[in-house]
Design a protein around this motif. Structure first.
Motif, PDB file in Angstrom:
ATOM      1  N   THR A   1      47.948  41.669  52.293  1.00 22.86           N
ATOM      2  CA  THR A   1      46.643  41.416  51.698  1.00 22.86           C
ATOM      3  C   THR A   1      46.174  42.661  50.944  1.00 22.86           C
ATOM      4  O   THR A   1      45.571  42.541  49.886  1.00 22.86           O
ATOM      5  CB  THR A   1      45.602  41.078  52.790  1.00 22.86           C
ATOM      6  N   GLN A   2      46.463  43.790  51.518  1.00 24.47           N
ATOM      7  CA  GLN A   2      46.031  45.020  50.852  1.00 24.47           C
ATOM      8  C   GLN A   2      46.808  45.210  49.558  1.00 24.47           C
ATOM      9  O   GLN A   2      46.268  45.713  48.573  1.00 24.47           O
ATOM     10  CB  GLN A   2      46.243  46.217  51.779  1.00 24.47           C
ATOM     11  N   VAL A   3      48.081  44.878  49.536  1.00 20.02           N
ATOM     12  CA  VAL A   3      48.889  45.040  48.325  1.00 20.02           C
ATOM     13  C   VAL A   3      48.403  44.063  47.269  1.00 20.02           C
ATOM     14  O   VAL A   3      48.311  44.400  46.099  1.00 20.02           O
ATOM     15  CB  VAL A   3      50.386  44.797  48.640  1.00 20.02           C
ATOM     16  N   VAL A   4      48.065  42.848  47.622  1.00 23.20           N
ATOM     17  CA  VAL A   4      47.618  41.846  46.662  1.00 23.20           C
ATOM     18  C   VAL A   4      46.275  42.273  46.077  1.00 23.20           C
ATOM     19  O   VAL A   4      46.061  42.158  44.885  1.00 23.20           O
ATOM     20  CB  VAL A   4      47.505  40.464  47.345  1.00 23.20           C
ATOM     21  N   SER A   5      45.361  42.762  46.923  1.00 21.17           N
ATOM     22  CA  SER A   5      44.062  43.166  46.408  1.00 21.17           C
ATOM     23  C   SER A   5      44.208  44.401  45.514  1.00 21.17           C
ATOM     24  O   SER A   5      43.510  44.551  44.527  1.00 21.17           O
ATOM     25  CB  SER A   5      43.069  43.408  47.540  1.00 21.17           C
ATOM     26  N   VAL A   6      45.136  45.314  45.860  1.00 18.59           N
ATOM     27  CA  VAL A   6      45.364  46.485  45.019  1.00 18.59           C
ATOM     28  C   VAL A   6      45.964  46.034  43.701  1.00 18.59           C
ATOM     29  O   VAL A   6      45.612  46.521  42.649  1.00 18.59           O
ATOM     30  CB  VAL A   6      46.277  47.498  45.742  1.00 18.59           C
ATOM     31  N   SER A   7      46.868  45.067  43.745  1.00 19.98           N
ATOM     32  CA  SER A   7      47.500  44.576  42.541  1.00 19.98           C
ATOM     33  C   SER A   7      46.487  43.859  41.656  1.00 19.98           C
ATOM     34  O   SER A   7      46.528  43.982  40.443  1.00 19.98           O
ATOM     35  CB  SER A   7      48.555  43.542  42.873  1.00 19.98           C
ATOM     36  N   ALA A   8      45.597  43.100  42.252  1.00 18.59           N
ATOM     37  CA  ALA A   8      44.599  42.363  41.489  1.00 18.59           C
ATOM     38  C   ALA A   8      43.653  43.330  40.799  1.00 18.59           C
ATOM     39  O   ALA A   8      43.299  43.153  39.641  1.00 18.59           O
ATOM     40  CB  ALA A   8      43.840  41.427  42.400  1.00 18.59           C
ATOM     41  N   SER A   9      43.234  44.360  41.500  1.00 23.79           N
ATOM     42  CA  SER A   9      42.314  45.293  40.869  1.00 23.79           C
ATOM     43  C   SER A   9      43.040  46.088  39.784  1.00 23.79           C
ATOM     44  O   SER A   9      42.459  46.423  38.753  1.00 23.79           O
ATOM     45  CB  SER A   9      41.668  46.185  41.928  1.00 23.79           C
TER      46      SER A   9
ATOM     47  N   GLU B   1      41.579  47.608  29.941  1.00 23.45           N
ATOM     48  CA  GLU B   1      42.131  48.642  29.069  1.00 23.45           C
ATOM     49  C   GLU B   1      42.762  48.012  27.835  1.00 23.45           C
ATOM     50  O   GLU B   1      42.643  48.523  26.724  1.00 23.45           O
ATOM     51  CB  GLU B   1      43.168  49.469  29.840  1.00 23.45           C
ATOM     52  N   GLN B   2      43.440  46.860  28.037  1.00 21.19           N
ATOM     53  CA  GLN B   2      44.054  46.168  26.909  1.00 21.19           C
ATOM     54  C   GLN B   2      42.965  45.660  25.957  1.00 21.19           C
ATOM     55  O   GLN B   2      43.113  45.763  24.739  1.00 21.19           O
ATOM     56  CB  GLN B   2      44.912  45.004  27.413  1.00 21.19           C
ATOM     57  N   ALA B   3      41.885  45.114  26.464  1.00 15.37           N
ATOM     58  CA  ALA B   3      40.786  44.620  25.632  1.00 15.37           C
ATOM     59  C   ALA B   3      40.159  45.775  24.849  1.00 15.37           C
ATOM     60  O   ALA B   3      39.873  45.668  23.644  1.00 15.37           O
ATOM     61  CB  ALA B   3      39.741  43.921  26.489  1.00 15.37           C
ATOM     62  N   TRP B   4      39.946  46.908  25.554  1.00 15.22           N
ATOM     63  CA  TRP B   4      39.358  48.083  24.885  1.00 15.22           C
ATOM     64  C   TRP B   4      40.300  48.605  23.793  1.00 15.22           C
ATOM     65  O   TRP B   4      39.868  48.914  22.683  1.00 15.22           O
ATOM     66  CB  TRP B   4      39.087  49.174  25.945  1.00 15.22           C
ATOM     67  N   THR B   5      41.582  48.646  24.090  1.00 18.08           N
ATOM     68  CA  THR B   5      42.578  49.093  23.111  1.00 18.08           C
ATOM     69  C   THR B   5      42.635  48.138  21.940  1.00 18.08           C
ATOM     70  O   THR B   5      42.748  48.548  20.776  1.00 18.08           O
ATOM     71  CB  THR B   5      43.971  49.212  23.778  1.00 18.08           C
ATOM     72  N   SER B   6      42.510  46.860  22.197  1.00 13.36           N
ATOM     73  CA  SER B   6      42.501  45.853  21.137  1.00 13.36           C
ATOM     74  C   SER B   6      41.278  46.040  20.230  1.00 13.36           C
ATOM     75  O   SER B   6      41.381  45.940  19.010  1.00 13.36           O
ATOM     76  CB  SER B   6      42.519  44.463  21.753  1.00 13.36           C
ATOM     77  N   GLN B   7      40.129  46.314  20.855  1.00 15.67           N
ATOM     78  CA  GLN B   7      38.916  46.567  20.070  1.00 15.67           C
ATOM     79  C   GLN B   7      39.089  47.821  19.211  1.00 15.67           C
ATOM     80  O   GLN B   7      38.680  47.848  18.048  1.00 15.67           O
ATOM     81  CB  GLN B   7      37.711  46.737  20.997  1.00 15.67           C
ATOM     82  N   GLN B   8      39.659  48.851  19.788  1.00 12.39           N
ATOM     83  CA  GLN B   8      39.902  50.087  19.043  1.00 12.39           C
ATOM     84  C   GLN B   8      40.842  49.839  17.869  1.00 12.39           C
ATOM     85  O   GLN B   8      40.640  50.355  16.766  1.00 12.39           O
ATOM     86  CB  GLN B   8      40.475  51.180  19.962  1.00 12.39           C
ATOM     87  N   LEU B   9      41.874  49.036  18.107  1.00  5.09           N
ATOM     88  CA  LEU B   9      42.829  48.702  17.062  1.00  5.09           C
ATOM     89  C   LEU B   9      42.148  47.906  15.949  1.00  5.09           C
ATOM     90  O   LEU B   9      42.357  48.173  14.762  1.00  5.09           O
ATOM     91  CB  LEU B   9      43.997  47.916  17.661  1.00  5.09           C
TER      92      LEU B   9
ATOM     93  N   GLU C   1      45.464  44.934  37.955  1.00  6.25           N
ATOM     94  CA  GLU C   1      45.654  43.991  36.864  1.00  6.25           C
ATOM     95  C   GLU C   1      44.364  43.856  36.064  1.00  6.25           C
ATOM     96  O   GLU C   1      44.390  43.806  34.836  1.00  6.25           O
ATOM     97  CB  GLU C   1      46.064  42.624  37.456  1.00  6.25           C
ATOM     98  N   ASP C   2      43.201  43.840  36.726  1.00 10.66           N
ATOM     99  CA  ASP C   2      41.912  43.776  36.031  1.00 10.66           C
ATOM    100  C   ASP C   2      41.695  45.039  35.197  1.00 10.66           C
ATOM    101  O   ASP C   2      41.208  44.969  34.053  1.00 10.66           O
ATOM    102  CB  ASP C   2      40.770  43.634  37.040  1.00 10.66           C
ATOM    103  N   ASP C   3      42.045  46.177  35.770  1.00 10.43           N
ATOM    104  CA  ASP C   3      41.918  47.438  35.015  1.00 10.43           C
ATOM    105  C   ASP C   3      42.791  47.419  33.766  1.00 10.43           C
ATOM    106  O   ASP C   3      42.378  47.868  32.682  1.00 10.43           O
ATOM    107  CB  ASP C   3      42.310  48.627  35.896  1.00 10.43           C
ATOM    108  N   LEU C   4      43.982  46.900  33.909  1.00  9.75           N
ATOM    109  CA  LEU C   4      44.900  46.846  32.774  1.00  9.75           C
ATOM    110  C   LEU C   4      44.393  45.885  31.700  1.00  9.75           C
ATOM    111  O   LEU C   4      44.510  46.149  30.500  1.00  9.75           O
ATOM    112  CB  LEU C   4      46.297  46.435  33.230  1.00  9.75           C
ATOM    113  N   ARG C   5      43.800  44.779  32.133  1.00  7.14           N
ATOM    114  CA  ARG C   5      43.248  43.820  31.166  1.00  7.14           C
ATOM    115  C   ARG C   5      42.052  44.432  30.437  1.00  7.14           C
ATOM    116  O   ARG C   5      41.901  44.243  29.220  1.00  7.14           O
ATOM    117  CB  ARG C   5      42.824  42.534  31.876  1.00  7.14           C
TER     118      ARG C   5
END
Length: 175
Positions: free
Chosen positions: A7-15, A23-31, A17-21
């Protein structure tokens, strides 16, 4: 225990993944912003190139105008020189005519002035000689009158040439 660890690994992975999304949205806006800025710069470059092209054509027009004005100035200088020469000739003719008329008038007064007619009648031997002398006098009068009119025309020509010279000089200074 295994479940707790999973459960701890899944919650760490989910958070993660949200950070990466995010960051991807922010990078897309910058682009997108960078592409937008590149489009603006390309448009500005295009406008500057058009403006440079227009200024180049204006420069060519101005250079042609300058060459034309130089030619006009050269022509005006020639006109001024010719007008000065014509003016000098006209003034010389005026002075010559004035001297001739002055001598003619002086000769008339020295030969008797108003009494010349009476003198001519007394010195005539017959009527034909009197008529011949009267005719000669009439011709001299007409020649004097014509000389006076020619002198007046010469004075007018001198004045006209002086005015023309002053106008051409002013035009030249304006150029």
């Amino acid at each position: 225990a295994l479940m707790m660890c999973g459960t701890q690994v899944v919650s760490v992975s989910a958070s993660r993944e949200d950070d990466l999304r995010e960051e991807q949205a922010w990078t897309s806006q910058q682009l997108d912003a960078t592409y937008s800025r590149m489009d603006e710069l390309a448009y500005a470059k295009s406008q500057l190139e058009n403006e440079i092209s227009e200024l180049d054509s204006n420069l060519v027009s101005v250079m042609v105008s300058i060459d034309t004005l130089k030619g006009d100035i050269d022509n005006k200088e020639v006109d001024i020189i010719k007008t000065k020469q014509d003016l000098a000739k006209a003034q010389k003719a005026r002075d010559k005519q004035y001297e001739s008329m002055k001598l003619r008038i002086q000769a008339l007064y020295e030969q008797g002035g108003d009494a010349a007619w009476f003198q001519m009648m007394l010195n005539s031997e017959d009527l034909s000689e009197l008529l011949t002398r009267a005719e000669n006098t009439q011709q001299m009068y007409e020649q004097d009158r014509e000389s006076l009119q020619k002198y007046a025309r010469t004075i007018e020509e001198v004045q006209k040439l002086e005015d023309q010279y002053e106008q051409e000089k002013a035009d030249f200074e304006t150029m």
